[in-house]
Write an enzyme that holds these catalytic residues in place. Structure first.
Site, PDB file in Angstrom:
ATOM      1  N   ASP A 161       0.862  -1.185   0.000  1.00 19.16           N
ATOM      2  CA  ASP A 161       0.000   0.000   0.000  1.00 19.16           C
ATOM      3  C   ASP A 161       0.900   1.238   0.000  1.00 19.16           C
ATOM      4  O   ASP A 161       1.512   1.570   1.022  1.00 19.16           O
ATOM      5  CB  ASP A 161      -0.903   0.008   1.230  1.00 19.16           C
ATOM      6  CG  ASP A 161      -1.981  -1.072   1.188  1.00 19.16           C
ATOM      7  OD1 ASP A 161      -1.734  -2.137   0.586  1.00 19.16           O
ATOM      8  OD2 ASP A 161      -3.064  -0.850   1.757  1.00 19.16           O
ATOM      9  N   LYS A 224      -6.971   3.368  -3.442  1.00 18.30           N
ATOM     10  CA  LYS A 224      -7.398   3.354  -2.043  1.00 18.30           C
ATOM     11  C   LYS A 224      -7.643   4.785  -1.590  1.00 18.30           C
ATOM     12  O   LYS A 224      -6.880   5.687  -1.930  1.00 18.30           O
ATOM     13  CB  LYS A 224      -6.307   2.678  -1.203  1.00 18.30           C
ATOM     14  CG  LYS A 224      -6.539   2.650   0.300  1.00 18.30           C
ATOM     15  CD  LYS A 224      -5.390   1.907   0.979  1.00 18.30           C
ATOM     16  CE  LYS A 224      -5.434   2.020   2.492  1.00 18.30           C
ATOM     17  NZ  LYS A 224      -4.299   1.326   3.143  1.00 18.30           N
ATOM     18  N   LYS A 260     -10.297   0.170  -2.541  1.00 17.01           N
ATOM     19  CA  LYS A 260     -10.191  -0.030  -1.098  1.00 17.01           C
ATOM     20  C   LYS A 260     -10.525   1.258  -0.357  1.00 17.01           C
ATOM     21  O   LYS A 260      -9.705   2.172  -0.299  1.00 17.01           O
ATOM     22  CB  LYS A 260      -8.777  -0.497  -0.716  1.00 17.01           C
ATOM     23  CG  LYS A 260      -8.594  -0.726   0.802  1.00 17.01           C
ATOM     24  CD  LYS A 260      -7.200  -1.230   1.125  1.00 17.01           C
ATOM     25  CE  LYS A 260      -6.962  -1.341   2.623  1.00 17.01           C
ATOM     26  NZ  LYS A 260      -5.601  -1.827   2.963  1.00 17.01           N
TER      27      LYS A 260
END
Length: 324
Positions: A161, A224, A260
């Site tokens: 991430d 995300k 996400k």
């Protein structure tokens, strides 16, 4: 009718050269986005057994996370034990899914905690995700951020991430943003990359749409919303804008990118709202861990509590469903 592609067999997004025509001039109507998501709770509801099924699916989508300054190997091992068995045996029996082998989508930790998570999850099939690139601010020299990615991958992280440089978005320096994310994608190698846009810092929904598109053009496997450390984290209107970018990118390139939402999501009913939004906007395939994750560990406790209520008719105290 031709069956939908299996999300498990998707070709990975290879990225493409920067193409500003895919996002420049794209208008985003904030009030319309807010009206659209405001209808989710009342217009589409699920109750009883149907709600329980949606909540069980939400468990599969959780990236169970600890990103605290006092993280320890012991805490990570306990979190991994919860990841392997996210619901109590009595709940699984009551739902009739004791044989389901239910687990969360991934465990997400800081790079130095990756070896502990990899060891604790050995044989489970649960991937270890690591934040990297100077999380959460990302204000480190690029070469150091790339080395952090490479180190985490070498320790066994299957997902990374990353965080972007928000200044590139605020200055609308799209080439710099593309080049940075592309370098990060290359550093990830076979590990899948989730690009954290920190949408609470991006000021406008137009910037959110543009940053989403640039991240996908640079090769992101997921986009995300947030690090969870911003003043404003995942919201449904921002998520709608990002989801529409996913749809537009897929229509142009044929590649499907994951999503996400993360940060500030604590209640089971939020898991329902995001799943309904994904299904309505993108279809059933986006209710699988390969295309949807929740960065919301505390939400898992409330999901377990709601499912116990469904099975027993009683609400348990929150401490009965601790994360670790």
């Amino acid at each position: 009718m031709t069956p939908a592609p299996d999300p498990h067999e998707m070709a990975r997004n290879p990225g493409m050269p920067l193409d500003p025509s895919m996002f420049e001039g794209h208008a985003v109507n904030r009030s319309a986005a807010e009206r659209r998501v405001a209808t989710l709770g009342g217009r589409r509801t699920v109750k009883k057994a149907h709600q329980a099924a949606w909540l069980v699916n939400a468990v599969r989508l959780v990236d169970l996370t600890t990103l605290a300054g006092d993280d320890t190997a012991g805490r990570v091992r306990r979190l991994c034990a919860k990841a392997r068995r996210p619901l109590a045996a009595s709940i699984l029996d009551g739902l009739g899914i004791a044989d389901m082998d239910l687990t969360v989508g991934a465990v997400c930790v800081y790079p130095t905690m990756v070896p502990h998570a990899v060891e604790a999850l050995d044989g489970s099939g649960i991937p270890v995700a690591s934040v990297a690139t100077g999380f959460p601010a990302g204000l480190m020299p690029l070469d150091l951020r790339l080395r952090e990615i490479e180190w985490a991958v070498a320790q066994g992280a299957a997902e990374i991430d990353i965080v972007i440089t928000r200044e590139h978005v605020l200055r609308q320096d799209w080439q710099a943003l593309h080049d940075e994310i592309r370098a990060m994608r290359e550093a990830c190698g076979a590990a899948h990359m989730k690009a954290i846009l920190a949408t609470g810092d991006l000021q406008t929904l137009r910037n959110v749409y543009a940053a989403s598109m640039v991240a996908m053009q640079a090769g992101a496997d997921f986009i995300k919303t947030s690090t969870g450390k911003e003043g404003v984290n995942a919201t449904l209107p921002v998520s709608l804008v990002m989801i529409r970018a996913l749809r537009d990118y897929g229509a142009t390139t044929g590649h499907r990118i994951g999503f996400k939402p993360a940060g500030g999501m604590k209640q089971a009913k939020e898991a329902l709202s995001w799943q309904i939004l994904m299904k309505e906007e993108l279809g059933r395939d986006w209710l699988e861990p390969e295309l949807l994750r929740f960065g919301a560990s505390s939400m898992l406790g409330d999901i377990e509590r709601q499912l116990e209520h469904h099975v027993t008719g009683r609400y348990a105290a929150s401490h009965r469903h601790a994360m670790s």
